[in-house]
Structure formats: structure tokens, C-alpha cells
Design an enzyme around this catalytic site. Sequence first.
Site, PDB file in Angstrom:
ATOM      1  N   GLY A  75      -0.006  -6.120   8.768  1.00 54.41           N
ATOM      2  CA  GLY A  75       0.290  -5.049   9.476  1.00 54.41           C
ATOM      3  C   GLY A  75      -1.260  -5.056  10.357  1.00 54.41           C
ATOM      4  O   GLY A  75      -0.377  -6.143  10.928  1.00 54.41           O
ATOM      5  N   GLY A  76      -1.567  -3.849  11.093  1.00 54.90           N
ATOM      6  CA  GLY A  76      -2.160  -4.569  11.846  1.00 54.90           C
ATOM      7  C   GLY A  76      -3.716  -3.914  11.911  1.00 54.90           C
ATOM      8  O   GLY A  76      -3.901  -4.466  10.743  1.00 54.90           O
ATOM      9  N   ASP A  77      -4.231  -4.171  12.980  1.00 53.27           N
ATOM     10  CA  ASP A  77      -5.983  -3.749  12.649  1.00 53.27           C
ATOM     11  C   ASP A  77      -6.405  -3.118  11.728  1.00 53.27           C
ATOM     12  O   ASP A  77      -7.167  -3.057  11.029  1.00 53.27           O
ATOM     13  CB  ASP A  77      -6.976  -3.954  14.142  1.00 53.27           C
ATOM     14  CG  ASP A  77      -6.250  -4.766  14.607  1.00 53.27           C
ATOM     15  OD1 ASP A  77      -5.649  -5.805  14.979  1.00 53.27           O
ATOM     16  OD2 ASP A  77      -6.475  -4.145  15.861  1.00 53.27           O
ATOM     17  N   GLY A  78      -6.292  -1.859  11.492  1.00 53.55           N
ATOM     18  CA  GLY A  78      -5.963  -1.172  10.288  1.00 53.55           C
ATOM     19  C   GLY A  78      -6.298  -1.609   9.131  1.00 53.55           C
ATOM     20  O   GLY A  78      -7.044  -0.806   7.886  1.00 53.55           O
ATOM     21  N   THR A 119       0.791  -1.398   0.254  1.00 51.16           N
ATOM     22  CA  THR A 119       0.166   0.201  -0.124  1.00 51.16           C
ATOM     23  C   THR A 119       1.488   1.339  -0.143  1.00 51.16           C
ATOM     24  O   THR A 119       2.005   0.737   0.749  1.00 51.16           O
ATOM     25  CB  THR A 119      -0.675   0.374   1.229  1.00 51.16           C
ATOM     26  OG1 THR A 119      -0.143  -0.340   2.179  1.00 51.16           O
ATOM     27  CG2 THR A 119      -1.939  -1.346   1.258  1.00 51.16           C
ATOM     28  N   ASP A 162      -0.974  -2.371  17.273  1.00 52.59           N
ATOM     29  CA  ASP A 162      -2.227  -3.245  17.865  1.00 52.59           C
ATOM     30  C   ASP A 162      -3.152  -3.901  17.004  1.00 52.59           C
ATOM     31  O   ASP A 162      -3.127  -3.901  15.713  1.00 52.59           O
ATOM     32  CB  ASP A 162      -3.448  -1.436  17.748  1.00 52.59           C
ATOM     33  CG  ASP A 162      -4.990  -2.015  18.593  1.00 52.59           C
ATOM     34  OD1 ASP A 162      -4.225  -3.518  18.831  1.00 52.59           O
ATOM     35  OD2 ASP A 162      -5.509  -1.713  18.429  1.00 52.59           O
TER      36      ASP A 162
END
Length: 390
Positions: free
Chosen positions: A296-299, A270, A330
Site C-alpha cells: 500500500g502507501g505510507d499510511g 484490510t 504517496d
Amino acid sequence: MQKSGSLSKNTSLRLTPQQSLRRLGLCSQVATGQHSSPIVFPEKRGKVKASRHGDLSVSSDDIKKTKREDHRIDIVDEQSDLLGYEVFSGKLILDARKTSKNNASQTSTENMNQDAVDAKLTSKAFVWGSCVLSLEDVISVSYNVGVRHFTVHTYPMKKAPCGLSCFMRSGRSRKDIRFLASNSEEAIQWVSGFADQQCYVNCLPHPLKQASDMVVSDGPSESHIKCKSPPKMLVILNPRSGRGRSSKVFHGMVEPIFKLAGFKMEVVKTTSAGHARNLASSVDFSTCPDGIICVGGDGIVNEVLNGLLGRDNQKEAISIPIGIIPTGSDNSLVWTVLGVRDPVSAAIAIVKGGLTATDVFAVEWIQTGVVHFGMTVSYFGFVSDGVGTF
């Protein structure tokens, strides 16, 4: 986005990393039940004690017999579900040689000097001698057509030393174990047994330079091995996740596991906020029929979720599994749903396949009518930065 009236209250979305996921992990539609990862330990039997006044004598033979049975692995008990049902059994030689050009021409005398041990492949474990390997830790098997040997590629859990277990994290590391069968026909049976248990088999051509112990003429071909087809996946990677370490984690730790399992992947990094959402909302599902992996993370998971549920073909979109490789600050989603936080365990969960259902909620903005989807919690601000400090 227009107000979504087509999403029912109980919409669940497919996600995926961990534990026995038979084609990926953490997943939307309610698919399969939970799969446990069997850990087989030697069964300890209590030693005979002569502490009672009534037991005046215990023969030395009985004591010796009891000591021999200590730590014995009982693999013949048909009532026990620890190892499942038997798939194949026979004799195997553990080949401890390291593969290199210098020793590629070694003769069979070294191997013949080693003792063959009883081995058994079951629906849950691979047992040879006194060693037990859970099939949950097996990534794939490599086999050269027409030879006697095969290699089992594993990622077993590495435990911290007893005194330091409270301070050190247990982790997984790669371990390749090579075995020699009695002949090439038996080697094919072993490899086919692993394939029947949904382990990917990498069939390679007969080596051009052969050691004498590997040469078998007119052996069976790889066509006799019924192996599952390699999954086709789209990997969406956020290079800024985890303070910029996500690319290094994926290419150094996760991608080798996927390649061992035969995955066919298209990796897209991205470039801006919303990029993952745009990819998920426009991707052709025929290019990634087996799922989308978020690195990646939760995003980034949230972006992919909203991209899928925002499509016109929403029913088809929620049938696409979402895999998660946690590399963010996170990673509460993957931990809450699947109980893992490290990228290697998450990758193994995706390899093993299976689906875990999770609920999806929707929040509608009254002023604009825009609907936003989520799975664990909806919040504003710098919550992930605060969570990362604990």
C-alpha cells in the site's frame, strides 16, 4: 495508549524493500551496512592514436590487438572488486529452447551442436561468454534432481532506448535462462554455488518424461545442496490503495517474485482504517518470524509501525522487519529510505534480504497522553493527494 516511556530517543525500526537486503529491506534496528548492487560494464580501452609527431609508426598488429581488447571484460584481475571472488567456473551451454510438450522429447544433438562457453560464478556476478549478470538480479534457481540442466530466474533492469531514455522509465522484467552442464555432478556444483550466494534453489524431482540429454543415472541428490530455508511472512494488503489497483499489482507482479523465491506467505487484506494496526499489535510472531510486508502507501506502513510499538513486548516487536511494496498515492517513505518506487524493485529488495535502519520519532498529545509514532513526517489533511498531483 499510555504514555510510552520505554522507547528511547534513538529507537530505530526495521523496515524493508530494496537493495541487497539479505532477508528484507528497509529495516528497524541498525543491522547491516549498505549493500551495493554491482553493475558490470565492458571496460572500454582507448584505441591507439598516432596523432603525436613523436609516434611515427604503429604496427597494424598492435591496432588489431587494441580493437580486440575493446569492450573486453577483465574477469581475472584479482585486484578488481567488480566481480568479487570466484565461487565456481567451468563450461556451460546456453539452452535457448522453450520448454513445452512439443519439444520435450528433443534429443541432445541440438545442444551438442552449440558451442560450450567459459562460465564463472563469483560472489557478485554470473559470467558466461561475454555476458554478465549481477547476482542482485537473480531471484532463484530451479533444478531437477539427476539432470544436467538448471534454470536461473532473473529480473534484470530493462533500459529504455537511448533516444527515449528521457521519456521512458526503465523497468524490470522476468527472464529465465537455462543452461546445460557437462554432467549432473557439475550441474550440482553450479547450483550449490548459487545456493552459497544466498540464492534460493527450487529442487524438483527427476522428470517422468526425460529427453536423452537429461538422463543421468546415479546422480547426486538434492541433499548435497545447502539451501537457505524459505522465509515465513505476513502480508498486509490495503485493497483501496492506489485507487484500488494494489491487489492487482500484488497478485500480478509481486506475488510471482515471492513464489519464485520460495516465500511462505499469509496474505490478509484490510477492511477498514486501523485494521493493519490491530493486526500488527496482536499477531503471533511465530507465524511471521521473518517479517511483515506492507502492500500500500505510507499510511499502512504507519499503522503497522504504531501497532508494533504499541505492544507490551516492544523490544521483540522492533526486531521484526517491515517490508514495503509501494502501491499508494504517496510512497515517500520507501523512496526516501531506499530510493525505489516501483513494486517489482521493492519485491526484489525484500527477496535479497538485508536491513536498512531508519529513525522513529514520537509525538505525544498533551491532553490525552496518547503517543503516535512516525518515520518521515507528521501531518494532517490531504497532503498525500497534493503530493500525488506533482
